[in-house]
Structure formats: C-alpha cells, structure tokens
Design a protein around this motif. Structure first.
Motif, mmCIF file in Angstrom:
data_model
loop_
_atom_site.group_PDB
_atom_site.id
_atom_site.type_symbol
_atom_site.label_atom_id
_atom_site.label_comp_id
_atom_site.label_asym_id
_atom_site.label_seq_id
_atom_site.Cartn_x
_atom_site.Cartn_y
_atom_site.Cartn_z
ATOM 1 N N SER A 44 0.934 -1.220 -0.217
ATOM 2 C CA SER A 44 -0.123 -0.118 0.010
ATOM 3 C C SER A 44 0.870 1.337 -0.044
ATOM 4 N N PHE A 45 0.801 2.279 -0.976
ATOM 5 C CA PHE A 45 1.357 3.261 -1.096
ATOM 6 C C PHE A 45 0.851 4.561 -1.705
ATOM 7 N N ALA A 46 1.318 5.493 -1.672
ATOM 8 C CA ALA A 46 0.765 6.670 -2.667
ATOM 9 C C ALA A 46 1.412 6.449 -3.766
ATOM 10 N N SER B 273 -6.145 8.734 1.174
ATOM 11 C CA SER B 273 -7.545 8.480 1.766
ATOM 12 C C SER B 273 -7.459 6.786 1.085
ATOM 13 N N TRP B 274 -6.502 6.645 0.137
ATOM 14 C CA TRP B 274 -6.611 5.185 -0.233
ATOM 15 C C TRP B 274 -5.792 4.445 0.469
ATOM 16 N N VAL B 275 -4.648 4.760 0.799
ATOM 17 C CA VAL B 275 -3.702 3.982 1.694
ATOM 18 C C VAL B 275 -4.631 3.643 3.152
ATOM 19 N N LYS B 276 -5.248 4.530 3.594
ATOM 20 C CA LYS B 276 -6.052 4.358 4.871
ATOM 21 C C LYS B 276 -7.002 3.320 4.428
ATOM 22 N N TRP B 277 -8.041 3.519 3.364
ATOM 23 C CA TRP B 277 -9.091 2.635 3.021
ATOM 24 C C TRP B 277 -8.249 1.154 2.800
ATOM 25 N N GLU B 278 -6.999 0.913 2.178
ATOM 26 C CA GLU B 278 -6.453 -0.285 2.031
ATOM 27 C C GLU B 278 -5.998 -0.996 3.416
ATOM 28 N N ILE B 279 -5.697 -0.238 4.502
ATOM 29 C CA ILE B 279 -5.417 -0.573 5.661
ATOM 30 C C ILE B 279 -6.602 -1.124 6.137
ATOM 31 N N GLU B 280 -7.756 -0.592 6.323
ATOM 32 C CA GLU B 280 -9.212 -1.051 6.885
ATOM 33 C C GLU B 280 -9.322 -2.091 6.348
ATOM 34 N N GLN B 281 -9.298 -2.176 4.966
ATOM 35 C CA GLN B 281 -9.661 -3.390 4.280
ATOM 36 C C GLN B 281 -8.964 -4.724 4.714
ATOM 37 N N SER B 282 -7.609 -4.556 4.719
ATOM 38 C CA SER B 282 -6.744 -5.652 5.202
ATOM 39 C C SER B 282 -7.090 -5.910 6.677
ATOM 40 N N LYS B 283 -7.317 -5.140 7.568
ATOM 41 C CA LYS B 283 -7.582 -5.251 8.733
ATOM 42 C C LYS B 283 -8.869 -6.086 8.764
ATOM 43 N N LYS B 284 -9.849 -5.685 8.201
ATOM 44 C CA LYS B 284 -11.054 -6.622 8.075
ATOM 45 C C LYS B 284 -11.140 -7.952 7.493
ATOM 46 N N MET B 285 -10.100 -8.070 6.644
ATOM 47 C CA MET B 285 -9.931 -9.474 5.944
ATOM 48 C C MET B 285 -8.937 -10.132 6.867
ATOM 49 N N GLY B 286 -8.601 -9.825 8.141
ATOM 50 C CA GLY B 286 -7.676 -10.376 9.003
ATOM 51 C C GLY B 286 -6.158 -10.507 8.483
ATOM 52 N N MET C 86 1.870 -4.225 3.285
ATOM 53 C CA MET C 86 3.066 -3.779 3.600
ATOM 54 C C MET C 86 2.733 -2.269 3.260
ATOM 55 N N VAL C 87 2.751 -1.547 4.380
ATOM 56 C CA VAL C 87 2.582 0.137 3.854
ATOM 57 C C VAL C 87 3.761 0.733 3.896
ATOM 58 N N TYR C 88 4.046 1.304 2.781
ATOM 59 C CA TYR C 88 5.058 2.237 2.509
ATOM 60 C C TYR C 88 5.000 3.758 3.230
#
Length: 166
Positions: A39-41, A107-120, A96-98
């Motif tokens: 996940s990155f900008a 906001s896309w990185v934030k969303w990707e982190i949220e989705q990753s967390k939801k998916m375990g 992996m968040v750069y």
C-alpha cells in the motif's frame, strides 16, 4: 539432409543440471514465500518499484510475491477500483504500507489498511532511512503489527511475524 546436428547435452551435463535443479528445489523449500500487498501513494511509485526489484533479486533475503496494483486502473469509478484492490488484498497474507509523507495522507492507503484489517491480514509499516516518520497517523499506528525500516532482514522478519500472528 535433416538430422539434429549433435547439440544435445552430454550425460555429465545432464547430471550437473539435475543436481543443480534438486539443490535449488531443496533451498526453495526452506524459504517461505509470502504474498504481500504493498500500500502506497502513487507519487511513491519509483521507490516502491525499487523495493519490488530488490525482492526479486536472487541474492536478497526478502522473498515475497507482490500482489499490489502495478498499473493504475483505467477507471474513474471508485467502486470498481475498490473491488479490484479488494481482490488483490484477498489473495495475500500481509499488507506492507510504505510510510512516506504522501502515503500517510492518502485516503486510498487508509482504505487499504481498513480492508486489510477487516480481512484479517497482517500489516507492516516500512519507512526509508534510519528514523521512522515523526507523525504516523493513528489509523496506521493502531493497525500495524510492526513498523520497521527498509532493510531486507527487518522487512522479512516483520512480514513473517505479521503473517503468523494474523
């Protein structure tokens, strides 16, 4: 007329190739390949491509399959883009968040982190340099398994640990 011309392998060449292949297969069995979403900008693409390249280097200790979006989706439909990214994340064990100035505001990185967390999925933050960024947003700090510097050993250790702890 016709004929092969004698360009085959000698028995000793075949034996050497077979032994080499067996050794590589055995060594590969010892390394756990991790499927990772990065996940990155978008503005950090050059640095992320360097990280991708390093992971493909035969001598690197970093071993992962990158499931990230390599090329921007040709769409302005955010629902479509989210579905495509969700599918990429689904096939991984770790995100992996750069961590850069731009990615921590994305906001896309934030969303990707949220989705990753939801998916375990396990989540690892990676920063370049010797000192982590001073202002890491809480949505990152509160959701990552660890934050490590861009070092092959540190990244691989963090990715393996995050994958096992998820």
């Amino acid at each position: 007329m016709g004929g092969g011309g004698g360009y085959g392998f000698s028995p000793s060449d075949k034996k050497h190739l077979e032994e080499s292949a067996k050794k590589r297969i055995q060594e590969a069995g010892e390394v756990k390949m991790r499927n990772v979403f990065i996940s990155f900008a978008h503005e950090d693409m050059a640095e992320v491509n360097l990280l991708r390249g390093q992971s493909k280097n035969d001598t690197a200790e970093l071993e992962f399959s990158d499931y990230s979006v390599k090329k921007a989706f040709n769409s302005e439909d955010s629902d479509y883009i989210r579905r495509q990214i969700r599918e990429k994340i689904k096939d991984t064990s770790v995100t992996m968040v750069y961590l850069s100035e731009k990615s921590m505001k994305s906001s896309w990185v934030k969303w990707e982190i949220e989705q990753s967390k939801k998916m375990g999925k396990g989540i690892v933050g990676v920063y370049k340099g010797d000192i982590p960024p001073a202002q890491i947003p809480s949505y990152i700090k509160d959701n990552v398994n660890s934050i490590v510097r861009w070092s092959h050993n540190e990244i691989m250790t963090a990715v393996n640990k995050a994958s096992e702890e998820r």
